[in-house]
Design a protein around this motif. Structure first.
Motif, PDB file in Angstrom:
ATOM      1  N   GLY A 257       0.819  -1.204   0.000  1.00 64.31           N
ATOM      2  CA  GLY A 257       0.000   0.000   0.000  1.00 64.31           C
ATOM      3  C   GLY A 257       0.853   1.254   0.000  1.00 64.31           C
ATOM      4  O   GLY A 257       2.082   1.210   0.164  1.00 64.31           O
ATOM      5  N   SER A 258       0.194   2.397  -0.167  1.00 69.94           N
ATOM      6  CA  SER A 258       0.920   3.672  -0.271  1.00 69.94           C
ATOM      7  C   SER A 258       1.712   3.981   0.988  1.00 69.94           C
ATOM      8  O   SER A 258       2.863   4.442   0.923  1.00 69.94           O
ATOM      9  CB  SER A 258      -0.069   4.807  -0.551  1.00 69.94           C
ATOM     10  OG  SER A 258      -0.754   4.584  -1.756  1.00 69.94           O
ATOM     11  N   TYR A 259       1.117   3.727   2.153  1.00 74.16           N
ATOM     12  CA  TYR A 259       1.798   4.022   3.406  1.00 74.16           C
ATOM     13  C   TYR A 259       3.089   3.220   3.526  1.00 74.16           C
ATOM     14  O   TYR A 259       4.154   3.763   3.859  1.00 74.16           O
ATOM     15  CB  TYR A 259       0.863   3.735   4.584  1.00 74.16           C
ATOM     16  CG  TYR A 259       1.513   3.905   5.932  1.00 74.16           C
ATOM     17  CD1 TYR A 259       1.674   5.179   6.500  1.00 74.16           C
ATOM     18  CD2 TYR A 259       1.988   2.793   6.638  1.00 74.16           C
ATOM     19  CE1 TYR A 259       2.286   5.335   7.731  1.00 74.16           C
ATOM     20  CE2 TYR A 259       2.597   2.946   7.871  1.00 74.16           C
ATOM     21  CZ  TYR A 259       2.745   4.217   8.408  1.00 74.16           C
ATOM     22  OH  TYR A 259       3.359   4.382   9.639  1.00 74.16           O
ATOM     23  N   ASP A 260       3.009   1.914   3.244  1.00 75.08           N
ATOM     24  CA  ASP A 260       4.200   1.068   3.361  1.00 75.08           C
ATOM     25  C   ASP A 260       5.263   1.447   2.332  1.00 75.08           C
ATOM     26  O   ASP A 260       6.469   1.393   2.611  1.00 75.08           O
ATOM     27  CB  ASP A 260       3.808  -0.394   3.181  1.00 75.08           C
ATOM     28  CG  ASP A 260       2.908  -0.894   4.303  1.00 75.08           C
ATOM     29  OD1 ASP A 260       3.123  -0.475   5.453  1.00 75.08           O
ATOM     30  OD2 ASP A 260       1.991  -1.691   4.012  1.00 75.08           O
ATOM     31  N   VAL A 261       4.842   1.832   1.122  1.00 77.22           N
ATOM     32  CA  VAL A 261       5.801   2.232   0.096  1.00 77.22           C
ATOM     33  C   VAL A 261       6.583   3.460   0.533  1.00 77.22           C
ATOM     34  O   VAL A 261       7.817   3.526   0.396  1.00 77.22           O
ATOM     35  CB  VAL A 261       5.064   2.501  -1.233  1.00 77.22           C
ATOM     36  CG1 VAL A 261       6.003   3.174  -2.235  1.00 77.22           C
ATOM     37  CG2 VAL A 261       4.520   1.209  -1.817  1.00 77.22           C
ATOM     38  N   LEU A 262       5.895   4.449   1.110  1.00 74.92           N
ATOM     39  CA  LEU A 262       6.572   5.672   1.535  1.00 74.92           C
ATOM     40  C   LEU A 262       7.471   5.424   2.737  1.00 74.92           C
ATOM     41  O   LEU A 262       8.571   5.996   2.831  1.00 74.92           O
ATOM     42  CB  LEU A 262       5.532   6.749   1.860  1.00 74.92           C
ATOM     43  CG  LEU A 262       4.764   7.293   0.645  1.00 74.92           C
ATOM     44  CD1 LEU A 262       3.644   8.206   1.087  1.00 74.92           C
ATOM     45  CD2 LEU A 262       5.700   8.018  -0.309  1.00 74.92           C
ATOM     46  N   GLN A 263       7.042   4.565   3.645  1.00 74.37           N
ATOM     47  CA  GLN A 263       7.866   4.251   4.808  1.00 74.37           C
ATOM     48  C   GLN A 263       9.167   3.567   4.387  1.00 74.37           C
ATOM     49  O   GLN A 263      10.255   3.919   4.842  1.00 74.37           O
ATOM     50  CB  GLN A 263       7.089   3.346   5.769  1.00 74.37           C
ATOM     51  CG  GLN A 263       6.020   4.073   6.570  1.00 74.37           C
ATOM     52  CD  GLN A 263       6.603   4.906   7.695  1.00 74.37           C
ATOM     53  OE1 GLN A 263       7.169   5.993   7.451  1.00 74.37           O
ATOM     54  NE2 GLN A 263       6.494   4.423   8.921  1.00 74.37           N
ATOM     55  N   LEU A 264       9.042   2.586   3.517  1.00 74.85           N
ATOM     56  CA  LEU A 264      10.238   1.896   3.032  1.00 74.85           C
ATOM     57  C   LEU A 264      11.092   2.816   2.165  1.00 74.85           C
ATOM     58  O   LEU A 264      12.323   2.685   2.132  1.00 74.85           O
ATOM     59  CB  LEU A 264       9.829   0.652   2.237  1.00 74.85           C
ATOM     60  CG  LEU A 264       9.171  -0.470   3.054  1.00 74.85           C
ATOM     61  CD1 LEU A 264       8.692  -1.583   2.134  1.00 74.85           C
ATOM     62  CD2 LEU A 264      10.159  -1.021   4.080  1.00 74.85           C
ATOM     63  N   GLY A 265      10.447   3.740   1.458  1.00 71.03           N
ATOM     64  CA  GLY A 265      11.201   4.714   0.674  1.00 71.03           C
ATOM     65  C   GLY A 265      12.065   5.592   1.547  1.00 71.03           C
ATOM     66  O   GLY A 265      13.238   5.871   1.201  1.00 71.03           O
ATOM     67  N   ASN A 266      11.532   6.029   2.665  1.00 69.02           N
ATOM     68  CA  ASN A 266      12.322   6.849   3.602  1.00 69.02           C
ATOM     69  C   ASN A 266      13.477   6.050   4.191  1.00 69.02           C
ATOM     70  O   ASN A 266      14.580   6.579   4.400  1.00 69.02           O
ATOM     71  CB  ASN A 266      11.424   7.368   4.721  1.00 69.02           C
ATOM     72  CG  ASN A 266      10.729   8.662   4.329  1.00 69.02           C
ATOM     73  OD1 ASN A 266      10.965   9.206   3.252  1.00 69.02           O
ATOM     74  ND2 ASN A 266       9.859   9.160   5.195  1.00 69.02           N
ATOM     75  N   GLU A 267      13.223   4.758   4.439  1.00 72.05           N
ATOM     76  CA  GLU A 267      14.300   3.925   4.969  1.00 72.05           C
ATOM     77  C   GLU A 267      15.422   3.776   3.944  1.00 72.05           C
ATOM     78  O   GLU A 267      16.612   3.829   4.297  1.00 72.05           O
ATOM     79  CB  GLU A 267      13.739   2.552   5.342  1.00 72.05           C
ATOM     80  CG  GLU A 267      14.779   1.625   5.940  1.00 72.05           C
ATOM     81  CD  GLU A 267      14.182   0.296   6.353  1.00 72.05           C
ATOM     82  OE1 GLU A 267      14.959  -0.663   6.551  1.00 72.05           O
ATOM     83  OE2 GLU A 267      12.945   0.207   6.473  1.00 72.05           O
ATOM     84  N   ALA A 268      15.069   3.622   2.674  1.00 74.81           N
ATOM     85  CA  ALA A 268      16.085   3.539   1.631  1.00 74.81           C
ATOM     86  C   ALA A 268      16.842   4.848   1.495  1.00 74.81           C
ATOM     87  O   ALA A 268      18.056   4.854   1.246  1.00 74.81           O
ATOM     88  CB  ALA A 268      15.418   3.175   0.303  1.00 74.81           C
TER      89      ALA A 268
END
Length: 429
Positions: A257-268
């Motif tokens: 989902g969008s929330y998980d994509v953005l969270q993992l994006g910040n981690e990257a």
């Protein structure tokens, strides 16, 4: 001494019993249909493991029980079962198995009976190709021909030809591994996958050096021989076939989902140090609320929105064949329509993004008997194709290509969806 005589008597009794059970010696000679001795024929007593093989002159000798039956078998000959009935000499004349020996296989620039072929050739009859219901020939032969390796790289209508390699790759360059394809003895440069299966009489693959030697270096990667149907002497025969095929997507990748994509994006981003691309946490938290503005904070399952559950393919063909002593004819016409699994119902006619493929095949084969020593064969065949796809471009050499792929669809976070007058949020159906 008393015990010795008893032991000898018992031994003699059992020996006599054994000889009594195997008291018939059968001899004879085995020949073929013209009287030539056949060596290597298997002679087995039915129901037992007792058996012998005929010698170089076709002679045999076997000891069997009284009233037994003998089974005579040899490759390419009809198996015979003979009951002894007190006979001590049994001569057998083997008869050829005409059903297998008379099968004609196309080899090189000629055709031979199956009994004469010693090279690596595999053949599929045209009737077996039609029974599958698939209209792409290259897909039909998948897993049907030993030694033929197939790879399907795309499911796009009209661009779903299978890459074929015979007995392994000979070069690291992909196109250099393609086999030579001949249709009725004529090389084809446009492939064979879009030939209508109803036009094909036989499909043969020559795999080894012995079978491809006549083609020289052109046959280094194997040879595919396609023989189309021809007319036969008799009254006109009309054949009509209509079929429908249903296609489904076997599997689709699961997306976050969008929330998980953005969270993992910040981690990257933290791992790479590119903090200029960092998303504010308060912005990310907005994607957790169900009553948010889906234009500013989208959540779209694009696979569910754009892909239908099934795609349809339909085909129809009509064949006419017949002839007289002087002229035989075969004529065929077929139409094939391959639908799409892309859902275009919500575009209101302003834009049609579907992939589709329409194909029309025609063929006429004529055979004229001018004299007893002169015959003329006329082959006329062709097809018309109409391929449609979105996002098509023309490259510098004039060929078209499509960069569309379901597996390259954007993550749901990047673009909102507005379809059929409503905003897409989550699952569309």
């Amino acid at each position: 001494m008393k015990y010795k005589s008893i032991n000898c008597f018992l031994f003699g009794f059992f020996l006599m019993q054994f000889v009594w059970a195997q008291d018939t010696v059968i001899t004879g000679t085995i020949t073929d249909e013209i009287g030539t001795p056949l060596p290597g024929v298997n002679i087995i007593e039915t129901g037992t493991s007792n058996g012998v093989v005929s010698d170089f002159d076709g002679n045999y000798s076997i000891m069997v029980a009284t009233g037994a039956s003998l089974n005579f078998s040899y490759i390419s000959y009809v198996t015979q079962l003979v009951k002894i009935d007190g006979n001590v000499v049994v001569n057998i004349q083997m008869q050829p198995d005409l059903e297998t020996l008379d099968e004609v296989v196309v080899v090189g620039y000629s055709s031979e009976k199956k009994e004469n072929i010693v090279s690596a050739v595999v053949t599929v009859k045209g009737g077996d190709l039609v029974e599958t219901g698939v209209t792409n020939i290259s897909q039909i032969i998948q897993d049907r021909l030993p030694g033929v390796i197939t790879e399907l790289g795309s499911g796009q209508p009209g661009a779903d030809d299978v890459n074929i390699v015979i007995r392994g790759a000979s070069s690291f360059k992909g196109g250099a591994n393609s086999p030579l394809v001949l249709i009725d003895g004529i090389e084809t440069a446009s492939g064979f996958s879009q030939i209508d299966p109803g036009e094909i009489a036989s499909f043969s693959v020559l795999k080894d050096a012995a079978s491809t030697a006549v083609y020289g270096v052109r046959g280094a990667n194997g040879v595919i021989l396609i023989t189309t149907k021809r007319g036969r002497i008799g009254s006109p025969k009309i054949s009509v076939d209509v079929g429908t095929t249903v296609k489904t997507v076997s599997s689709t990748p699961n997306q976050l989902g969008s929330y998980d994509v953005l969270q993992l994006g910040n981690e990257a981003i933290r791992n790479t140090g590119r903090y200029d691309l960092y998303n504010n946490q308060s912005y990310i938290n907005e994607f957790r609320y169900g009553d948010r503005d889906f234009i500013r904070y989208p959540e779209v399952d694009w696979y569910d929105v754009l892909i239908k559950d099934v795609g349809w393919e339909s085909n129809a063909r009509i064949n006419i064949s017949g002839g007289t002593e002087s002229v035989q004819y075969f004529s065929s016409f077929s139409a094939n329509k391959v639908g799409d699994i892309l859902n275009n119902a919500g575009f209101n006619g302003y834009y049609n993004p579907e992939f589709s493929f329409n194909r029309y095949n025609f063929r006429t084969n004529l055979d004229f008997k001018i004299t007893n020593s002169t015959k003329i064969a006329v082959n006329i065949g062709g097809r018309s194709e109409l391929k449609r796809s979105p996002e098509s471009e023309f490259s510098g050499d004039g060929t078209s290509r499509s960069d569309f792929s379901f597996y390259r669809l954007s993550y749901s976070v990047f673009f909102p969806g507005y379809l059929s007058g409503r905003i897409c949020s989550g699952k569309s159906r």
